[in-house]
Design a protein around this motif. Sequence first.
Motif, PDB file in Angstrom:
ATOM      1  N   TYR A  93      -4.978  99.188  32.819  1.00 58.00           N
ATOM      2  CA  TYR A  93      -4.608 100.796  32.770  1.00 58.00           C
ATOM      3  C   TYR A  93      -3.909 100.569  34.009  1.00 58.00           C
ATOM      4  N   GLY A  94      -4.311  99.475  35.107  1.00 59.75           N
ATOM      5  CA  GLY A  94      -3.463 100.264  36.315  1.00 59.75           C
ATOM      6  C   GLY A  94      -2.468  99.519  36.623  1.00 59.75           C
ATOM      7  N   MET A  95      -2.704  99.626  38.370  1.00 58.39           N
ATOM      8  CA  MET A  95      -0.942  99.937  38.670  1.00 58.39           C
ATOM      9  C   MET A  95      -0.806  98.372  38.646  1.00 58.39           C
ATOM     10  N   ALA A 139       1.716  97.575  35.843  1.00 59.91           N
ATOM     11  CA  ALA A 139       3.055  99.039  35.835  1.00 59.91           C
ATOM     12  C   ALA A 139       3.817  98.620  37.054  1.00 59.91           C
ATOM     13  N   LYS A 159      -1.038 103.112  33.490  1.00 63.32           N
ATOM     14  CA  LYS A 159      -0.083 103.777  34.259  1.00 63.32           C
ATOM     15  C   LYS A 159       0.686 103.391  34.521  1.00 63.32           C
ATOM     16  N   TYR A 201       3.860 105.592  33.287  1.00 60.75           N
ATOM     17  CA  TYR A 201       3.796 106.802  34.244  1.00 60.75           C
ATOM     18  C   TYR A 201       5.397 105.814  34.957  1.00 60.75           C
ATOM     19  N   THR A 235       3.693 107.499  41.094  1.00 64.75           N
ATOM     20  CA  THR A 235       3.021 107.096  41.168  1.00 64.75           C
ATOM     21  C   THR A 235       2.697 105.860  41.192  1.00 64.75           C
ATOM     22  N   ASN A 236       0.705 106.164  41.033  1.00 67.95           N
ATOM     23  CA  ASN A 236       0.185 105.208  42.295  1.00 67.95           C
ATOM     24  C   ASN A 236      -1.019 105.625  41.641  1.00 67.95           C
ATOM     25  N   SER A 292      -0.124 110.178  38.811  1.00 67.28           N
ATOM     26  CA  SER A 292       1.127 109.742  37.590  1.00 67.28           C
ATOM     27  C   SER A 292       1.916 110.827  37.245  1.00 67.28           C
ATOM     28  N   SER A 324       3.173 101.198  44.924  1.00 64.85           N
ATOM     29  CA  SER A 324       3.582 102.733  44.144  1.00 64.85           C
ATOM     30  C   SER A 324       4.794 103.135  44.147  1.00 64.85           C
TER      31      SER A 324
END
Length: 449
Positions: A301-303, A306, A354, A357, A419-420, A424, A441
């Motif tokens: 779910y995190g960066m 992403a 993430k 986003y 987004t970081n 979001s 980011s």
Amino acid sequence: MKQVQLKPNPATTYQTIEGFGASGAWWAQFVGGWPEETRREIMRLLYDKEHGLGMGIYRYNVGGGSKETNRGNFHNQNRKASSFLNADDNGYDWTRDAEAVWCMKEAVANGADEVVLFVNSPPERWTRSGLTKGKYFLCANLPRKNELKFTTYMLDVTEHFLAQGVPVKVLSPINEPFGPWIDKLAGQEGCHYRAHGVRRLLRTFALEMDKRPALQGMMLSGAEMNDLRYMNKTYTRAVLGDKTVRTRVDGIDVHGYVLKPLAWRKGKDVKRRFRRWMDKKYPGVLIRMSEWTEMQGGRDYGMISALTLANEVWEDLTIMDVVSWQKWIAVSEVDYSDGLIYVDQDKQTFDIPKRYYAYGQFTKFVPRGAQRIAISGVPDNLQAVAFKCDTHTAVILINHTDSPIELSLGNGRAQFYETNAGKSLQQSEIDLAGFSIAAKSVNTVIIHA
């Protein structure tokens, strides 16, 4: 901290963007049957320009019928897919796959202006194995005698959806033809084709499409190979080496699944070599990234995921000059690092990671018709890509490092989206003469001039 001076250069231009999108396989066939409020919200989050990502491309899977017959080995029952073909080839049942069809139409209602109909396997009864997967390794599963039947079926499906107002613009009858589509190994529908078989089938499609006025201007895509390293050039030659096929094919569609196990630089080198080869052998032919996912187990779910997604989009845009980029998949119910949205199929609820986003940093601000332009002054610790749009210039900045980066993009004020870990797609306003992007980011600067 030293400030980095960046300068977009609209005088130096590259590819024109056709759009961003995602696939509706195989989540749409259950999400489309969920309570009205939930399913509509998911589609708005994906395709509405203001409320969601504003994607413009929707890939709809025309199934081979494994869902109706319940034949073949599928570890995930959601991967069985419907066919509209009735028993004994006696007409069509357009009530089938109603949930997935609903999602396709809802994507269009929310702003999608291009639908791609893609096929993993031809209808089960026409295959050599009698399944939507083969029985033997590297054995073509669609007999030549059934190619015209399959073509006619797909064109009938296309005309049906066109008559209902669905903007079908591309047909993709072949998907990953060099895949190991053996029933005991493959967890989804799939069909192996030899390279000459791909050429022959696409030629049949092109010739039959010419006979149908409703399909004038519609394009074919291929060969949707899953590996840029092995056999991709062989199948690309097969697709682009036929004059009849080329009347309906203006580009080559590729998938980006197998590069992740490679070292980062080596993966980029593969893309560079393919771009150079295309420029040498087929100048002017477009490249589209039609499927990609991270191929990593576990829900992230995190960066981390992403940034992985953002890096992949950036590489494909700047190294391969792709004109469209499409995510596999939009919605995920499994324990995998894949979906833009995660769902709980039992509870019929959803969560947003993430990576949703991070993808939005591209999809919301780079519309169809935008042109990639040069940007100078980019240091090694920053990824940047710029686009000239009708109303603005969009500059997307990706920071993979553990430290913020101080930047300048000229003078004046601009909209800023970031987004970081803590934000979001959060909007603010910045001074172009000096601003900062956070560690790890993905950011977009919108410059109105």
